[in-house]
Scaffold this motif. Structure first.
Motif, PDB file in Angstrom:
ATOM      1  N   ARG A   1       0.859  -1.128  -0.013  1.00 23.99           N
ATOM      2  CA  ARG A   1       0.083   0.048  -0.106  1.00 23.99           C
ATOM      3  C   ARG A   1       0.809   1.028   0.026  1.00 23.99           C
ATOM      4  N   CYS A   2       2.063   1.199   0.749  1.00 24.06           N
ATOM      5  CA  CYS A   2       2.951   2.403   0.906  1.00 24.06           C
ATOM      6  C   CYS A   2       3.462   2.790  -0.408  1.00 24.06           C
ATOM      7  N   LEU A   3       3.925   1.574  -1.090  1.00 23.26           N
ATOM      8  CA  LEU A   3       4.747   1.652  -2.281  1.00 23.26           C
ATOM      9  C   LEU A   3       3.700   2.157  -3.456  1.00 23.26           C
ATOM     10  N   ASP A   4       2.661   1.511  -3.441  1.00 25.06           N
ATOM     11  CA  ASP A   4       1.730   1.827  -4.441  1.00 25.06           C
ATOM     12  C   ASP A   4       1.378   3.374  -4.763  1.00 25.06           C
ATOM     13  N   GLU A   5       1.703   4.279  -3.481  1.00 23.29           N
ATOM     14  CA  GLU A   5       1.190   5.501  -3.614  1.00 23.29           C
ATOM     15  C   GLU A   5       2.292   6.329  -4.731  1.00 23.29           C
ATOM     16  N   PHE A   6       3.693   5.541  -4.644  1.00 25.93           N
ATOM     17  CA  PHE A   6       4.646   6.008  -5.537  1.00 25.93           C
ATOM     18  C   PHE A   6       4.424   5.407  -7.130  1.00 25.93           C
TER      19      PHE A   6
ATOM     20  N   ASN B   1       9.347   6.875  -9.993  1.00 25.50           N
ATOM     21  CA  ASN B   1      10.503   5.784  -9.904  1.00 25.50           C
ATOM     22  C   ASN B   1      11.033   5.859  -8.647  1.00 25.50           C
ATOM     23  N   LEU B   2      11.492   4.508  -7.902  1.00 17.28           N
ATOM     24  CA  LEU B   2      12.117   4.529  -6.774  1.00 17.28           C
ATOM     25  C   LEU B   2      13.525   3.911  -6.996  1.00 17.28           C
ATOM     26  N   THR B   3      14.539   4.547  -6.736  1.00 16.93           N
ATOM     27  CA  THR B   3      15.810   4.065  -7.196  1.00 16.93           C
ATOM     28  C   THR B   3      16.490   3.241  -6.047  1.00 16.93           C
ATOM     29  N   LYS B   4      15.846   3.122  -4.924  1.00 20.35           N
ATOM     30  CA  LYS B   4      16.276   2.490  -3.754  1.00 20.35           C
ATOM     31  C   LYS B   4      15.152   2.153  -2.636  1.00 20.35           C
ATOM     32  N   ILE B   5      15.241   0.837  -2.243  1.00 23.21           N
ATOM     33  CA  ILE B   5      14.366   0.460  -1.162  1.00 23.21           C
ATOM     34  C   ILE B   5      15.075  -0.396  -0.361  1.00 23.21           C
ATOM     35  N   GLU B   6      15.013  -0.199   1.100  1.00 20.14           N
ATOM     36  CA  GLU B   6      15.720  -1.081   2.040  1.00 20.14           C
ATOM     37  C   GLU B   6      15.255  -1.032   3.364  1.00 20.14           C
TER      38      GLU B   6
ATOM     39  N   SER C   1       3.420  15.748  -7.578  1.00 15.87           N
ATOM     40  CA  SER C   1       3.119  14.239  -7.630  1.00 15.87           C
ATOM     41  C   SER C   1       3.862  13.525  -6.580  1.00 15.87           C
ATOM     42  N   VAL C   2       5.031  13.935  -6.188  1.00 13.85           N
ATOM     43  CA  VAL C   2       5.977  13.788  -5.139  1.00 13.85           C
ATOM     44  C   VAL C   2       5.382  13.922  -3.862  1.00 13.85           C
ATOM     45  N   SER C   3       4.966  15.577  -4.025  1.00 16.74           N
ATOM     46  CA  SER C   3       4.258  15.986  -2.620  1.00 16.74           C
ATOM     47  C   SER C   3       3.121  15.171  -2.229  1.00 16.74           C
ATOM     48  N   ASP C   4       2.258  14.896  -3.108  1.00 16.00           N
ATOM     49  CA  ASP C   4       1.014  14.064  -2.938  1.00 16.00           C
ATOM     50  C   ASP C   4       1.327  12.806  -2.367  1.00 16.00           C
ATOM     51  N   ALA C   5       2.219  12.065  -3.047  1.00 15.26           N
ATOM     52  CA  ALA C   5       2.659  10.598  -2.740  1.00 15.26           C
ATOM     53  C   ALA C   5       2.999  10.661  -1.084  1.00 15.26           C
ATOM     54  N   VAL C   6       3.909  11.570  -0.896  1.00 16.39           N
ATOM     55  CA  VAL C   6       4.524  11.395   0.665  1.00 16.39           C
ATOM     56  C   VAL C   6       3.299  11.977   1.474  1.00 16.39           C
ATOM     57  N   THR C   7       2.287  12.757   1.312  1.00 19.82           N
ATOM     58  CA  THR C   7       1.165  13.085   1.888  1.00 19.82           C
ATOM     59  C   THR C   7       0.354  11.938   2.287  1.00 19.82           C
ATOM     60  N   ASP C   8       0.195  11.072   1.224  1.00 23.12           N
ATOM     61  CA  ASP C   8      -0.762  10.021   1.446  1.00 23.12           C
ATOM     62  C   ASP C   8       0.133   8.820   1.963  1.00 23.12           C
ATOM     63  N   VAL C   9       1.281   8.714   2.028  1.00 27.62           N
ATOM     64  CA  VAL C   9       1.968   7.746   2.694  1.00 27.62           C
ATOM     65  C   VAL C   9       1.744   7.939   4.204  1.00 27.62           C
ATOM     66  N   ARG C  10       2.064   9.309   4.645  1.00 29.57           N
ATOM     67  CA  ARG C  10       1.653   9.719   5.930  1.00 29.57           C
ATOM     68  C   ARG C  10       0.490   9.165   6.499  1.00 29.57           C
ATOM     69  N   GLU C  11      -0.584   9.047   5.643  1.00 31.80           N
ATOM     70  CA  GLU C  11      -1.977   8.571   6.079  1.00 31.80           C
ATOM     71  C   GLU C  11      -1.902   7.065   6.421  1.00 31.80           C
ATOM     72  N   ILE C  12      -0.935   6.246   5.912  1.00 32.41           N
ATOM     73  CA  ILE C  12      -0.656   4.940   6.150  1.00 32.41           C
ATOM     74  C   ILE C  12       0.097   4.654   7.265  1.00 32.41           C
ATOM     75  N   CYS C  13       1.267   5.719   7.641  1.00 32.21           N
ATOM     76  CA  CYS C  13       2.396   5.115   8.466  1.00 32.21           C
ATOM     77  C   CYS C  13       2.155   6.010   9.755  1.00 32.21           C
ATOM     78  N   GLU C  14       2.931   5.342  10.839  1.00 34.01           N
ATOM     79  CA  GLU C  14       3.084   6.014  11.994  1.00 34.01           C
ATOM     80  C   GLU C  14       3.951   7.068  11.977  1.00 34.01           C
ATOM     81  N   GLU C  15       5.082   6.960  10.944  1.00 32.93           N
ATOM     82  CA  GLU C  15       6.026   8.098  10.953  1.00 32.93           C
ATOM     83  C   GLU C  15       6.711   8.005   9.462  1.00 32.93           C
TER      84      GLU C  15
END
Length: 294
Positions: free
Chosen positions: A228-233, A239-244, A270-284
């Motif tokens: 769900r988090c990664l789907d926002e991007f 494009n994600l160049t790294k995930i770890e 698009s980047v700003s919106d994605a980060v905003t929506d990920v915040r809705e899913i995550c604790e931090e």
């Protein structure tokens, strides 16, 4: 104006090479520190204006201490730039030596594995001893009067400590790169960043940008949470160049996730919106930096 910039010392390390190769001439006063932790703390405590630290190597992967510092202990610093350094190892002695005269090679424990073909093929008779850094290995070998000793280190270290380069380019691969990030205090200049003292600082903003994040949260143990988090991007074609993932150092099975993505948080909706929506899913969700790509 000359700025004070901390790096992982002592003089002659790859970190100093990255600092000198990335910075504009005569713009910096290098300040060596004993560890990556000390390098970052010098910035947090206001001893320096910038810090440069390794964050990722193309062969050995991420530098975990840097990631942990950015995520957990240093929320008051952010990434504001990056520099890529091609890693080249040299065989260095205190005086000219033939390879058959060398019986001991000293270096940082990670380096012999990156020079294995040379060591096995031409110095199979020599023993390998560890040192705290490549620069310290060169300093020790040059200062020692013991014959037959050489070090694996940087050409810069040979220049700093007066060593003799016996053989250049002894690494197994010529595409070995380390990525270094420039750090600044988050609230410097009332929260407005100035560009670090890079060679190409005048061109900042003209090329591609990266944004680096770390996130975690309640619900991460449930199926599909990370997707769900990664789907926002993904659905915004970012494009994600790294995930770890890294342990949060709490209970077993609790992780934080580091992501590098293409795009500028400040100017790309698009980047700003994605980060905003990920915040809705995550604790931090922490933005580690949005900066020009190397």
């Amino acid at each position: 104006m000359i700025s004070r910039d901390s790096y992982l010392g002592p003089e002659g390390t790859f970190s100093e090479e990255a600092l000198l190769s990335g910075a504009a001439p005569d713009s910096i006063e290098p300040v060596p520190k004993a560890s990556i932790y000390d390098t970052v703390m010098a910035l947090r405590h206001g001893e320096v204006e910038w810090a440069i630290v390794p964050i990722e190597n193309s062969l050995d992967g991420s530098v975990s201490v840097t990631l942990d510092l950015l995520a957990e202990e240093s929320g008051d610093v952010q990434i504001v730039g990056e520099t890529l350094l091609t890693v080249r190892h040299s065989l260095i002695a205190g005086q000219p030596l033939a390879l058959e005269q060398i019986n001991t090679v000293v270096s940082h424990p990670q380096v012999p594995g990156q020079c294995a073909r040379f060591l096995r093929g031409e110095l199979a008779h020599a023993r390998i001893l560890p040192a705290s850094s490549t620069a310290e290995a060169v300093r020790e070998v040059v200062a020692s009067a013991e014959p037959g000793r050489a070090a694996l280190g940087t050409r810069l270290a040979a220049e700093v400590y007066g060593g003799t380069v016996v053989r250049e380019g002894v690494q197994d691969r010529d595409d070995n790169e380390t990525r270094f990030v420039w750090l600044a205090q988050t609230q410097r200049n009332d929260g407005v960043f100035t560009a670090p003292p890079l060679h190409d600082a005048d061109g900042v903003g003209e090329g591609s940008w990266k944004t680096s994040l770390v996130f975690w949260g309640a619900g991460a143990e449930r199926p599909g949470w990370l997707v769900r988090c990664l789907d926002e991007f993904a659905r915004r074609e970012i494009n994600l160049t790294k995930i770890e993932s890294r342990p949060r150092r709490e209970r077993l099975g609790h992780y934080m996730f580091f992501v590098d993505l293409e795009g500028a948080l400040q100017t790309e909706q698009s980047v700003s919106d994605a980060v905003t929506d990920v915040r809705e899913i995550c604790e931090e969700v922490r933005v580690l930096g949005s900066y020009p790509a190397a």
